[in-house]
Design a protein around this motif. Structure first.
Motif, PDB file in Angstrom:
ATOM      1  N   MET A   1       0.848  -1.194   0.000  1.00  0.00           N
ATOM      2  CA  MET A   1       0.000   0.000   0.000  1.00  0.00           C
ATOM      3  C   MET A   1       0.889   1.252   0.000  1.00  0.00           C
ATOM      4  N   THR A   2       0.674   2.129  -0.974  1.00  0.00           N
ATOM      5  CA  THR A   2       1.539   3.301  -1.120  1.00  0.00           C
ATOM      6  C   THR A   2       1.395   4.272   0.046  1.00  0.00           C
ATOM      7  N   PHE A   3       0.148   4.576   0.419  1.00  0.00           N
ATOM      8  CA  PHE A   3      -0.081   5.528   1.513  1.00  0.00           C
ATOM      9  C   PHE A   3      -0.510   4.784   2.773  1.00  0.00           C
ATOM     10  N   LYS A   9       4.869  -1.907   6.920  1.00  0.00           N
ATOM     11  CA  LYS A   9       4.588  -2.141   5.498  1.00  0.00           C
ATOM     12  C   LYS A   9       5.719  -1.565   4.651  1.00  0.00           C
ATOM     13  N   PRO A  10       6.377  -2.400   3.865  1.00  0.00           N
ATOM     14  CA  PRO A  10       7.479  -1.904   3.034  1.00  0.00           C
ATOM     15  C   PRO A  10       6.981  -0.941   1.957  1.00  0.00           C
ATOM     16  N   LEU A  11       7.887  -0.095   1.508  1.00  0.00           N
ATOM     17  CA  LEU A  11       7.531   0.886   0.480  1.00  0.00           C
ATOM     18  C   LEU A  11       8.593   0.872  -0.612  1.00  0.00           C
ATOM     19  N   SER A  12       8.150   0.774  -1.831  1.00  0.00           N
ATOM     20  CA  SER A  12       9.083   0.728  -2.962  1.00  0.00           C
ATOM     21  C   SER A  12       9.630   2.122  -3.272  1.00  0.00           C
ATOM     22  N   ARG A  13      10.606   2.165  -4.164  1.00  0.00           N
ATOM     23  CA  ARG A  13      11.159   3.457  -4.592  1.00  0.00           C
ATOM     24  C   ARG A  13      10.077   4.311  -5.239  1.00  0.00           C
ATOM     25  N   ALA A  14       9.295   3.669  -6.096  1.00  0.00           N
ATOM     26  CA  ALA A  14       8.201   4.395  -6.758  1.00  0.00           C
ATOM     27  C   ALA A  14       7.186   4.877  -5.724  1.00  0.00           C
ATOM     28  N   GLY A  15       6.949   4.038  -4.722  1.00  0.00           N
ATOM     29  CA  GLY A  15       6.006   4.403  -3.657  1.00  0.00           C
ATOM     30  C   GLY A  15       6.460   5.637  -2.902  1.00  0.00           C
ATOM     31  N   LEU A  16       7.758   5.693  -2.608  1.00  0.00           N
ATOM     32  CA  LEU A  16       8.297   6.862  -1.907  1.00  0.00           C
ATOM     33  C   LEU A  16       8.207   8.104  -2.796  1.00  0.00           C
ATOM     34  N   ALA A  17       8.510   7.922  -4.068  1.00  0.00           N
ATOM     35  CA  ALA A  17       8.430   9.046  -5.012  1.00  0.00           C
ATOM     36  C   ALA A  17       6.996   9.573  -5.096  1.00  0.00           C
ATOM     37  N   ILE A  18       6.037   8.653  -5.128  1.00  0.00           N
ATOM     38  CA  ILE A  18       4.617   9.050  -5.180  1.00  0.00           C
ATOM     39  C   ILE A  18       4.230   9.787  -3.899  1.00  0.00           C
ATOM     40  N   ASN A  19       4.661   9.239  -2.765  1.00  0.00           N
ATOM     41  CA  ASN A  19       4.404   9.904  -1.479  1.00  0.00           C
ATOM     42  C   ASN A  19       4.978  11.316  -1.474  1.00  0.00           C
ATOM     43  N   LEU A  20       6.190  11.430  -1.976  1.00  0.00           N
ATOM     44  CA  LEU A  20       6.882  12.724  -2.002  1.00  0.00           C
ATOM     45  C   LEU A  20       6.106  13.743  -2.839  1.00  0.00           C
ATOM     46  N   ARG A 133      10.397   2.982   3.489  1.00  0.00           N
ATOM     47  CA  ARG A 133      11.316   2.755   2.362  1.00  0.00           C
ATOM     48  C   ARG A 133      12.657   2.239   2.877  1.00  0.00           C
ATOM     49  N   ALA A 134      13.123   2.832   3.986  1.00  0.00           N
ATOM     50  CA  ALA A 134      14.397   2.410   4.581  1.00  0.00           C
ATOM     51  C   ALA A 134      14.311   0.966   5.066  1.00  0.00           C
ATOM     52  N   ASN A 135      13.177   0.625   5.657  1.00  0.00           N
ATOM     53  CA  ASN A 135      12.974  -0.757   6.115  1.00  0.00           C
ATOM     54  C   ASN A 135      13.039  -1.725   4.937  1.00  0.00           C
ATOM     55  N   ASP A 136      12.413  -1.321   3.842  1.00  0.00           N
ATOM     56  CA  ASP A 136      12.390  -2.163   2.642  1.00  0.00           C
ATOM     57  C   ASP A 136      13.789  -2.283   2.030  1.00  0.00           C
ATOM     58  N   ALA A 137      14.557  -1.182   2.138  1.00  0.00           N
ATOM     59  CA  ALA A 137      15.900  -1.170   1.542  1.00  0.00           C
ATOM     60  C   ALA A 137      16.962  -1.748   2.476  1.00  0.00           C
ATOM     61  N   GLY A 138      16.567  -2.034   3.699  1.00  0.00           N
ATOM     62  CA  GLY A 138      17.520  -2.590   4.659  1.00  0.00           C
ATOM     63  C   GLY A 138      18.481  -1.559   5.222  1.00  0.00           C
ATOM     64  N   LEU A 139      18.083  -0.293   5.176  1.00  0.00           N
ATOM     65  CA  LEU A 139      18.924   0.771   5.748  1.00  0.00           C
ATOM     66  C   LEU A 139      18.717   0.805   7.256  1.00  0.00           C
ATOM     67  N   LEU A 140      19.819   0.747   7.985  1.00  0.00           N
ATOM     68  CA  LEU A 140      19.713   0.688   9.446  1.00  0.00           C
ATOM     69  C   LEU A 140      20.598   1.728  10.123  1.00  0.00           C
ATOM     70  N   GLY A 141      20.336   1.945  11.391  1.00  0.00           N
ATOM     71  CA  GLY A 141      21.196   2.788  12.225  1.00  0.00           C
ATOM     72  C   GLY A 141      21.375   4.200  11.707  1.00  0.00           C
TER      73      GLY A 141
END
Length: 204
Positions: A1-3, A9-20, A133-141
């Motif tokens: 779900m984008t919003f 809930k993970p967010l794709s790159r496109a999802g983040l761009a749409i949110n932005l 998006r960070a969770n989906d990308a595995g970005l931590l700390g």
């Protein structure tokens, strides 16, 4: 779900761009509308009301003065009223700029307060999207800090754009907008599904 405000809930790159894009458009419109209402509509209404009151008071005083001055003489009431009305309008016109200035100053803090609210809500929603998006990308700390800082810089600039533009500060603060976008790049460009795959590996 984008919003969604669900951080799981993970967010794709496109999802983040749409949110932005959607959040930027939404909160810019809200900021612009509230700023215009607080700095133009309400002050204009207040100034008009104050000017009308001033004109009326001046007309009354002028009429009473003329009435007193005419004691024992013939007094043309309608002519005196017309003169008094003209004097009232002239006084209101003379002080119109000052009245309007005071009206604008009176509402200015509320205008800024609404922009702060807009910035906080925008940044909050954008931070949620960035975190997903960070969770989906595995970005931590520490990787997360620049992304969230970018979200707040970006949101702050967009929300305060009407104020910055009105005060000739847009160019001075554009670097904050650019910095915000740059800091958001890791979240926007990082791979997808890494968070899920890492999570999956943990179970094996």
């Amino acid at each position: 779900m984008t919003f969604s405000t669900d951080l799981t809930k993970p967010l794709s790159r496109a999802g983040l761009a749409i949110n932005l894009v959607v959040l930027t458009a939404l909160f810019y419109v809200l900021s612009a509308a509230s700023y215009h209402y607080m700095t133009v509509t309400l002050p204009h209404q207040g100034a008009a009301h104050h000017s009308a009151e001033l004109a009326e008071q001046t007309a009354e005083k002028t009429f009473e003065k003329a009435k007193k001055a005419a004691k024992g003489k013939a007094f043309d009431e309608s002519a005196a009223q017309a003169q008094a009305k003209a004097a009232g309008e002239a006084e209101a016109k003379k002080k119109a700029e000052e009245i309007h200035h005071h009206a604008v100053e009176g509402w200015a803090p509320f205008a800024v307060f609404l922009l702060i609210l807009s910035a906080v809500f925008f940044a909050g929603f954008l931070s949620v999207a960035v975190q997903r998006r960070a969770n989906d990308a595995g970005l931590l700390g520490l990787w997360l800090f620049p992304n969230h800082l970018g979200a707040w810089l970006f949101a702050g600039f967009v929300a305060f754009y009407p104020f910055l533009s009105a005060h000739g500060l847009r160019n001075a603060w554009t670097p904050a907008f650019i910095a915000g976008l740059v800091l958001l790049l890791p979240a926007l460009l990082s791979g997808e599904g890494k968070g899920e795959s890492d999570h999956g590996h943990d179970h094996h």
